[in-house]
Design an enzyme around this catalytic site. Sequence first.
Site, short mmCIF file in Angstrom:
data_model
loop_
_atom_site.label_atom_id
_atom_site.label_comp_id
_atom_site.label_asym_id
_atom_site.label_seq_id
_atom_site.Cartn_x
_atom_site.Cartn_y
_atom_site.Cartn_z
N HIS A 188 -1.33 2.36 4.15
CA HIS A 188 -0.88 2.18 2.97
C HIS A 188 -1.31 2.88 1.55
O HIS A 188 -0.62 3.30 0.67
CB HIS A 188 -1.35 0.47 2.27
CG HIS A 188 -0.92 -0.59 3.39
ND1 HIS A 188 -1.77 -1.02 4.12
CD2 HIS A 188 0.36 -0.78 3.61
CE1 HIS A 188 -0.84 -2.01 4.90
NE2 HIS A 188 0.32 -1.95 4.43
N LYS A 197 6.00 4.69 10.00
CA LYS A 197 5.76 3.83 11.28
C LYS A 197 6.82 2.71 11.49
O LYS A 197 7.06 2.67 12.84
CB LYS A 197 4.39 3.30 11.03
CG LYS A 197 4.00 2.43 12.15
CD LYS A 197 2.45 1.84 12.40
CE LYS A 197 2.58 0.85 13.25
NZ LYS A 197 3.05 -0.53 12.71
N ASP A 198 6.98 2.30 10.53
CA ASP A 198 8.21 1.31 10.39
C ASP A 198 9.55 2.08 10.36
O ASP A 198 10.40 1.96 9.36
CB ASP A 198 8.28 0.15 9.42
CG ASP A 198 7.06 -0.57 9.83
OD1 ASP A 198 6.78 -1.14 11.00
OD2 ASP A 198 5.86 -0.71 8.83
N VAL A 254 0.02 7.49 9.04
CA VAL A 254 -1.52 7.95 9.07
C VAL A 254 -2.11 7.08 10.38
O VAL A 254 -1.74 6.10 10.83
CB VAL A 254 -2.25 7.18 8.01
CG1 VAL A 254 -3.26 7.73 7.91
CG2 VAL A 254 -1.50 7.89 6.60
O1 PAF Z 1 6.56 -3.13 5.88
C1 PAF Z 1 6.17 -3.91 5.24
O2 PAF Z 1 4.82 -4.24 5.12
C2 PAF Z 1 7.10 -5.12 5.06
O3 PAF Z 1 7.96 -5.08 5.92
C3 PAF Z 1 7.82 -5.11 3.46
C4 PAF Z 1 8.22 -3.69 3.51
C5 PAF Z 1 6.53 -5.05 2.46
C6 PAF Z 1 8.59 -6.05 3.31
O4 PAF Z 1 8.01 -7.29 3.41
#
Ligand code: PAF
Length: 288
Positions: A37, A149-150, A176
């Site tokens: 993050h 990652k997502d 990361v």
């Molecule tokens: O990737 C995440 O943390 C969540 O899917 C998001 C994009 C904040 C939506 O809730």
Amino acid sequence: MKIITLPSEAQRLSSALRNTGKIIGFVPTMGFLHEGHLSLIKKTRAICDVLFVSIYVNPTQFGKGEDYEKYPRDINRDILLCRQNGVDYLFTPDNKSIYPEGFSTYVDAGSITEVLEGRFRPGHFRGVATIVLKLFNIIQPHVAVFGQKDAQQAAIIRKMVRDLNVNTKILVRPTVREKDGLAMSSRNIYLNPRQRLDAGILYKALKYAENRISDKNFKKDLNYIKSRMEKLIKSKTTVSSIDYISFNNNNTLEEIKTLKNLSGVKILVSLAVRFGKVRLIDNIVVKR
Ligand code: PAF
């Protein structure tokens, strides 16, 4: 840093900032912040005038029996990290203000949500697309930054933004990783020490695929790579099952079945693996 909980207040503020010509950057999160993050936050800080971060554990993207209740939360630590990393506005709404009584409108991005994670987590991406569009409408960012990652989430948000003419530029930043290659994730906290040790195998399996696919002299096909990856992963005793190992077009997420005629195509190699009750996902993007 100002903490805002009401959508109406965040919306008023971002409209006023937009009117003064400020470039608004936004990093949506579910909190329990880690280096992954923070890399998104730092990048956004560097390219925007005003930085919004949201922390909201969105109930509509969790299925029945998933970890909504016990999803890790540590708001005080998150606030500190946001302060230390130059966040201007932290948006932390509650469920009532996001999904008030009578709420019934959802975003469905179509077949792209049904493959990979969508097969194992039905309804997940409907919840994700809905909350992300809501957050975009509240924060009205010029730029929003997501993690690789997502990968499927990123592809779906890009599609939603295109399909619905959302006026936000989407950036996707590299995953990361820990020293052994494990992708940083809030859910890594669920791993016991033995599982944590074994979890490094996921990145090794992805790197194996990367080496094979990018080698033009490699003559076998994807089935071979997949079975070798399976073997590697299953060599770890704490692995309970592999939900999938898949090869897809990185933009459309269409499944790729053979390495033939793939010159220039970006191939998303992705996997989901269970260590007991802990389900981890990871991916790598490779060109042939
Ligand atoms: O990737 C995440 O943390 C969540 O899917 C998001 C994009 C904040 C939506 O809730």
